[in-house]
Design a protein around this motif. Structure first.
Motif, PDB file in Angstrom:
ATOM      1  N   LEU A 177       0.814  -1.212   0.000  1.00  0.00           N
ATOM      2  CA  LEU A 177       0.000   0.000   0.000  1.00  0.00           C
ATOM      3  C   LEU A 177       0.852   1.269   0.000  1.00  0.00           C
ATOM      4  CD1 LEU A 177      -2.736  -1.170   2.498  1.00  0.00           C
ATOM      5  CD2 LEU A 177      -3.152  -0.500   0.130  1.00  0.00           C
ATOM      6  N   ALA A 178       2.151   1.128   0.173  1.00  0.00           N
ATOM      7  CA  ALA A 178       3.045   2.287   0.077  1.00  0.00           C
ATOM      8  C   ALA A 178       3.187   2.780  -1.354  1.00  0.00           C
ATOM      9  CB  ALA A 178       4.422   1.916   0.643  1.00  0.00           C
ATOM     10  N   PHE A 179       2.796   1.948  -2.336  1.00  0.00           N
ATOM     11  CA  PHE A 179       2.952   2.288  -3.752  1.00  0.00           C
ATOM     12  C   PHE A 179       1.628   2.804  -4.309  1.00  0.00           C
ATOM     13  CE2 PHE A 179       6.109  -0.844  -2.677  1.00  0.00           C
ATOM     14  CZ  PHE A 179       7.256  -0.390  -3.298  1.00  0.00           C
ATOM     15  N   PHE A 180       1.672   3.964  -4.947  1.00  0.00           N
ATOM     16  CA  PHE A 180       0.452   4.613  -5.430  1.00  0.00           C
ATOM     17  C   PHE A 180      -0.071   3.906  -6.692  1.00  0.00           C
ATOM     18  CE2 PHE A 180       1.344   7.371  -2.135  1.00  0.00           C
ATOM     19  CZ  PHE A 180       0.499   8.462  -2.076  1.00  0.00           C
ATOM     20  N   PRO A 181      -1.356   4.097  -7.027  1.00  0.00           N
ATOM     21  CA  PRO A 181      -2.026   3.152  -7.936  1.00  0.00           C
ATOM     22  C   PRO A 181      -2.008   3.448  -9.428  1.00  0.00           C
ATOM     23  CG  PRO A 181      -3.662   4.583  -6.921  1.00  0.00           C
ATOM     24  CD  PRO A 181      -2.333   4.967  -6.321  1.00  0.00           C
ATOM     25  N   LEU A 182      -1.712   4.669  -9.869  1.00  0.00           N
ATOM     26  CA  LEU A 182      -1.912   4.969 -11.291  1.00  0.00           C
ATOM     27  C   LEU A 182      -1.015   4.116 -12.189  1.00  0.00           C
ATOM     28  CD1 LEU A 182      -3.310   6.599 -13.468  1.00  0.00           C
ATOM     29  CD2 LEU A 182      -1.582   8.392 -13.180  1.00  0.00           C
ATOM     30  N   TYR A 183       0.244   3.998 -11.840  1.00  0.00           N
ATOM     31  CA  TYR A 183       1.166   3.216 -12.674  1.00  0.00           C
ATOM     32  C   TYR A 183       0.766   1.739 -12.738  1.00  0.00           C
ATOM     33  CZ  TYR A 183       5.668   1.621 -14.550  1.00  0.00           C
ATOM     34  OH  TYR A 183       6.648   1.050 -15.315  1.00  0.00           O
ATOM     35  N   PRO A 184       0.461   1.070 -11.610  1.00  0.00           N
ATOM     36  CA  PRO A 184      -0.014  -0.315 -11.721  1.00  0.00           C
ATOM     37  C   PRO A 184      -1.294  -0.460 -12.541  1.00  0.00           C
ATOM     38  CG  PRO A 184       0.583   0.183  -9.455  1.00  0.00           C
ATOM     39  CD  PRO A 184       0.641   1.469 -10.209  1.00  0.00           C
ATOM     40  N   LEU A 185      -2.181   0.534 -12.472  1.00  0.00           N
ATOM     41  CA  LEU A 185      -3.396   0.472 -13.288  1.00  0.00           C
ATOM     42  C   LEU A 185      -3.062   0.531 -14.780  1.00  0.00           C
ATOM     43  CD1 LEU A 185      -5.830   2.767 -11.258  1.00  0.00           C
ATOM     44  CD2 LEU A 185      -6.037   0.303 -11.611  1.00  0.00           C
ATOM     45  N   ALA A 209      -3.741  16.218  -9.988  1.00  0.00           N
ATOM     46  CA  ALA A 209      -4.498  15.154  -9.321  1.00  0.00           C
ATOM     47  C   ALA A 209      -3.998  13.782  -9.765  1.00  0.00           C
ATOM     48  CB  ALA A 209      -5.987  15.310  -9.619  1.00  0.00           C
ATOM     49  N   LEU A 210      -3.710  13.629 -11.062  1.00  0.00           N
ATOM     50  CA  LEU A 210      -3.159  12.361 -11.553  1.00  0.00           C
ATOM     51  C   LEU A 210      -1.765  12.109 -10.985  1.00  0.00           C
ATOM     52  CD1 LEU A 210      -4.282  12.463 -15.292  1.00  0.00           C
ATOM     53  CD2 LEU A 210      -5.180  10.993 -13.476  1.00  0.00           C
ATOM     54  N   ALA A 211      -0.964  13.172 -10.862  1.00  0.00           N
ATOM     55  CA  ALA A 211       0.357  13.010 -10.246  1.00  0.00           C
ATOM     56  C   ALA A 211       0.226  12.557  -8.797  1.00  0.00           C
ATOM     57  CB  ALA A 211       1.125  14.325 -10.328  1.00  0.00           C
ATOM     58  N   GLY A 212      -0.815  13.035  -8.116  1.00  0.00           N
ATOM     59  CA  GLY A 212      -1.062  12.617  -6.739  1.00  0.00           C
ATOM     60  C   GLY A 212      -1.478  11.174  -6.614  1.00  0.00           C
ATOM     61  N   LEU A 213      -1.868  10.549  -7.722  1.00  0.00           N
ATOM     62  CA  LEU A 213      -2.165   9.116  -7.742  1.00  0.00           C
ATOM     63  C   LEU A 213      -0.964   8.294  -8.186  1.00  0.00           C
ATOM     64  CD1 LEU A 213      -5.721   9.177  -9.381  1.00  0.00           C
ATOM     65  CD2 LEU A 213      -5.182   8.529  -7.016  1.00  0.00           C
ATOM     66  N   THR A 214       0.168   8.964  -8.431  1.00  0.00           N
ATOM     67  CA  THR A 214       1.335   8.288  -8.983  1.00  0.00           C
ATOM     68  C   THR A 214       2.451   8.119  -7.966  1.00  0.00           C
ATOM     69  OG1 THR A 214       0.806   9.285 -11.126  1.00  0.00           O
ATOM     70  CG2 THR A 214       2.998   8.323 -10.892  1.00  0.00           C
ATOM     71  N   GLY A 272      -6.249  13.723  -6.061  1.00  0.00           N
ATOM     72  CA  GLY A 272      -5.665  12.401  -6.295  1.00  0.00           C
ATOM     73  C   GLY A 272      -4.928  11.890  -5.075  1.00  0.00           C
ATOM     74  N   TRP A 273      -4.060  12.717  -4.523  1.00  0.00           N
ATOM     75  CA  TRP A 273      -3.291  12.320  -3.338  1.00  0.00           C
ATOM     76  C   TRP A 273      -4.212  12.065  -2.154  1.00  0.00           C
ATOM     77  CZ3 TRP A 273      -2.160  13.912   1.644  1.00  0.00           C
ATOM     78  CH2 TRP A 273      -0.986  13.398   2.215  1.00  0.00           C
ATOM     79  N   LEU A 274      -5.153  12.976  -1.922  1.00  0.00           N
ATOM     80  CA  LEU A 274      -6.082  12.801  -0.800  1.00  0.00           C
ATOM     81  C   LEU A 274      -6.942  11.555  -0.976  1.00  0.00           C
ATOM     82  CD1 LEU A 274      -7.257  16.501  -0.294  1.00  0.00           C
ATOM     83  CD2 LEU A 274      -5.745  15.179   1.201  1.00  0.00           C
ATOM     84  N   ALA A 275      -7.363  11.280  -2.203  1.00  0.00           N
ATOM     85  CA  ALA A 275      -8.219  10.118  -2.446  1.00  0.00           C
ATOM     86  C   ALA A 275      -7.496   8.822  -2.107  1.00  0.00           C
ATOM     87  CB  ALA A 275      -8.688  10.108  -3.905  1.00  0.00           C
ATOM     88  N   TYR A 276      -6.229   8.716  -2.515  1.00  0.00           N
ATOM     89  CA  TYR A 276      -5.516   7.464  -2.223  1.00  0.00           C
ATOM     90  C   TYR A 276      -5.239   7.321  -0.731  1.00  0.00           C
ATOM     91  CZ  TYR A 276      -2.278   3.627  -2.226  1.00  0.00           C
ATOM     92  OH  TYR A 276      -1.670   2.419  -1.962  1.00  0.00           O
TER      93      TYR A 276
END
Length: 396
Positions: A100-108, A203-208, A245-249
Motif C-alpha cells: 500500500l506504500a505504492f500509489f495506484p496509477l502506474y499499476p493500473l 491530481a493524476l500526479a497525486g495518484l502516482t 488524487g493524493w487525498l483520495a488514495y
C-alpha cells in the motif's frame, strides 16, 4: 462578359447534407508544438539510447539479464505484483513489506497494457509506459524551459534531465517518468493559465507518487494567489482539483485498513517519516567521516547537495512561484525524510526546474562548449546508470 451579380443563396434547409468535419485547430496546434519540440525530444531519446548502448553489453558481460533488470527488478516487481494481484488488505508487521506504500496509477496502466496486449512478456507493459511517458516528460520539460527562457534553453533542459546520474531509471519499470511527465505539463499549464488542466494533471500526479502532494500544493497556491488580481472560477476549480488524487488514495488506504492514519502507518513500516533532515545529515556525516563511502552513496550525496545549491540559484533567479514551491517542497520531503538514503537521487528526478540555472547558462555558451558539456554529461550518465544496476548491489 461574365455577370457580376451576387450568387444566389440557397436556404440552409435545402442544402445537401455534408459530413461534419472536426475542427483542425487543436490537432494542428499539437502538431506544430511537437515539431517545435522535436529537437529536444530527439536529443533526449539519443541520450537515453546511448545509456542503453553502454548498459546492455555491460550487463551481458556480467551475465545479468537485461530484460529482468529493466522490467522486473526491485520496485518494478512491486508494481507488477500490484497490477496482477491488487493491494494488501491488512497493515501487517513485516518491515518494507506492505504494498500500500505504492500509489495506484502506474499499476493500473500496467494492468491495462497487459489486458490489451497479453502476449507481451512480463514487465513489458510497464516499461512501455515508462518510455512513452519519458518522451512526454522531455516534451513538457522543453515546453517549460522554452516558455521561460527560449527554445535553446528548453532543448538543453530536456537533455540535462536525460543526462542525470540516475536517468537510466527513466527507461525502467519505475514511476519517475510518468510522474515527471504529469508534473512538467501541469506546471506548464499553470504558467500558461490553463487552470483546469493544471489541477487535473496534478491530481493524476497525486495518484502516482507520494511526492505528488508537492505539485498539488504548488498548483493550488498559485491558483489561489491569482484570485487576488481578479476572481475567476477556473483557478478556484484548479486549486480544488489539484490535491484530490493524493487525498483520495490516502483516504482509501485508511478505509481499507480501518484506521484514519492507515497510509502513514504503512509508511512507518517502510521507515518513512519526516524528521526535518536529522537522519539525512547523520547519513552524510557517517559517509564521509566514519565510513569509506561506496561510489553510489557518494553520487547520491553529491546530487542532494547539488540540488540544494541549484535551488538557491533558482530562487536568486526569481523563477516563477509554482516552480519554486514545487521544487522546494520536493526537496523538503526528500531531505527531511528518515527513510532509506540510497534512492533519494531517484526521488529528485521529477525536480527538473532545479536544472534551469544550468540550462540557461549553457544555452548562452558557445556551441562547442555546449556540445562538449552535454556530451560529457550523457557519457557520465551512461556510466553511472550501468554502475547503478550492475556495480551497486541494491535498488536504484
Amino acid at each position: 462578359m461574365p455577370s457580376t451579380a451576387a450568387p444566389s443563396r440557397v436556404p440552409a434547409s435545402r442544402r445537401p447534407p455534408t459530413a461534419a468535419r472536426p475542427s483542425p485547430g487543436l490537432r494542428h496546434r499539437a502538431a506544430r508544438a511537437l515539431r517545435h519540440a522535436s529537437p529536444a525530444v530527439l536529443a533526449y531519446a539519443a541520450v537515453r539510447t546511448l545509456g542503453l548502448l553502454v548498459f546492455v553489453p555491460w550487463a551481458h558481460g556480467e551475465r545479468r539479464g537485461v530484460r529482468h533488470l529493466l522490467m522486473a527488478s526491485w520496485d518494478c516487481d512491486w508494481y507488477l505484483r500490484i497490477a496482477q494481484n491488487g493491494y494488501a488488505h491488512e497493515l501487517g508487521t513485516r518491515i518494507d513489506g506492505n504494498n500500500l506504500a505504492f500509489f495506484p496509477l502506474y499499476p493500473l496502466l500496467i494492468r491495462a497494457g497487459d489486458a490489451l496486449l497479453p502476449w507481451l512478456p512480463r514487465g513489458a507493459a510497464g516499461l512501455s509506459v515508462s518510455v512513452a511517458a519519458s518522451l512526454l516528460a522531455a516534451w513538457g520539460i522543453f515546453a517549460v524551459g522554452d516558455r521561460l527562457y527560449g527554445r535553446r534553453a528548453g532543448v538543453v533542459l530536456a537533455v540535462l534531465w536525460g543526462s542525470l546520474p540516475v536517468a537510466l531509471v527513466q527507461w525502467m519499470g519505475y514511476t519517475e517518468s510518468l510522474f515527471t511527465a504529469l508534473c512538467a505539463w501541469s506546471l506548464y499549464a499553470v504558467l500558461s493559465g490553463r487552470w483546469l488542466w493544471a489541477g487535473s494533471l496534478a491530481a493524476l500526479a497525486g495518484l502516482t507518487r507520494p511526492t505528488g502532494v508537492a505539485l498539488a500544493a504548488a498548483v493550488s497556491l498559485t491558483a489561489l494567489l491569482s484570485l487576488r488580481r481578479s476572481y475567476a472560477p477556473r483557478p478556484l476549480l484548479g486549486a480544488l482539483i489539484a490535491p484530490l488524487g493524493w487525498l483520495a488514495y490516502v483516504a482509501w488506504v485508511g478505509l481499507r485498513l480501518g484506521r484514519w492514519d492507515g497510509y502513514f502507518a504503512v509508511q512507518k513500516l517502510w521507515h518513512n517519516k519526516w524528521d526535518g533532515g536529522v537522519e539525512t545529515v547523520r547519513r552524510m556525516q557517517a559517509l564521509f567521516m566514519t565510513e569509506r563511502p561506496a561510489l553510489f552513496y557518494a553520487m547520491v550525496t553529491a546530487v542532494l547537495l547539488g540540488s540544494v545549491v541549484l535551488y538557491v540559484l533558482s530562487a536568486i533567479d526569481r523563477q516563477p512561484l509554482p516552480l519554486l514551491v514545487f521544487t522546494g517542497l520536493l526537496l523538503l520531503i526528500v531531505l527531511g525524510s528518515s527513510g532509506v538514503y540510497f534512492p533519494r537521487a531517484r526521488f529528485l528526478l521529477p525536480g527538473f526546474p532545479l536544472l534551469l540555472p544550468l540550462a540557461v547558462a549553457l544555452a548562452r555558451a558557445r556551441t562547442p562548449v555546449l556540445v562538449t558539456v552535454l556530451t560529457a554529461a550523457a557519457l557520465g550518465s551512461a556510466a553511472f546508470g550501468g554502475h547503478m544496476l550492475l556495480g551497486w548491489h541494491g535498488p536504484p
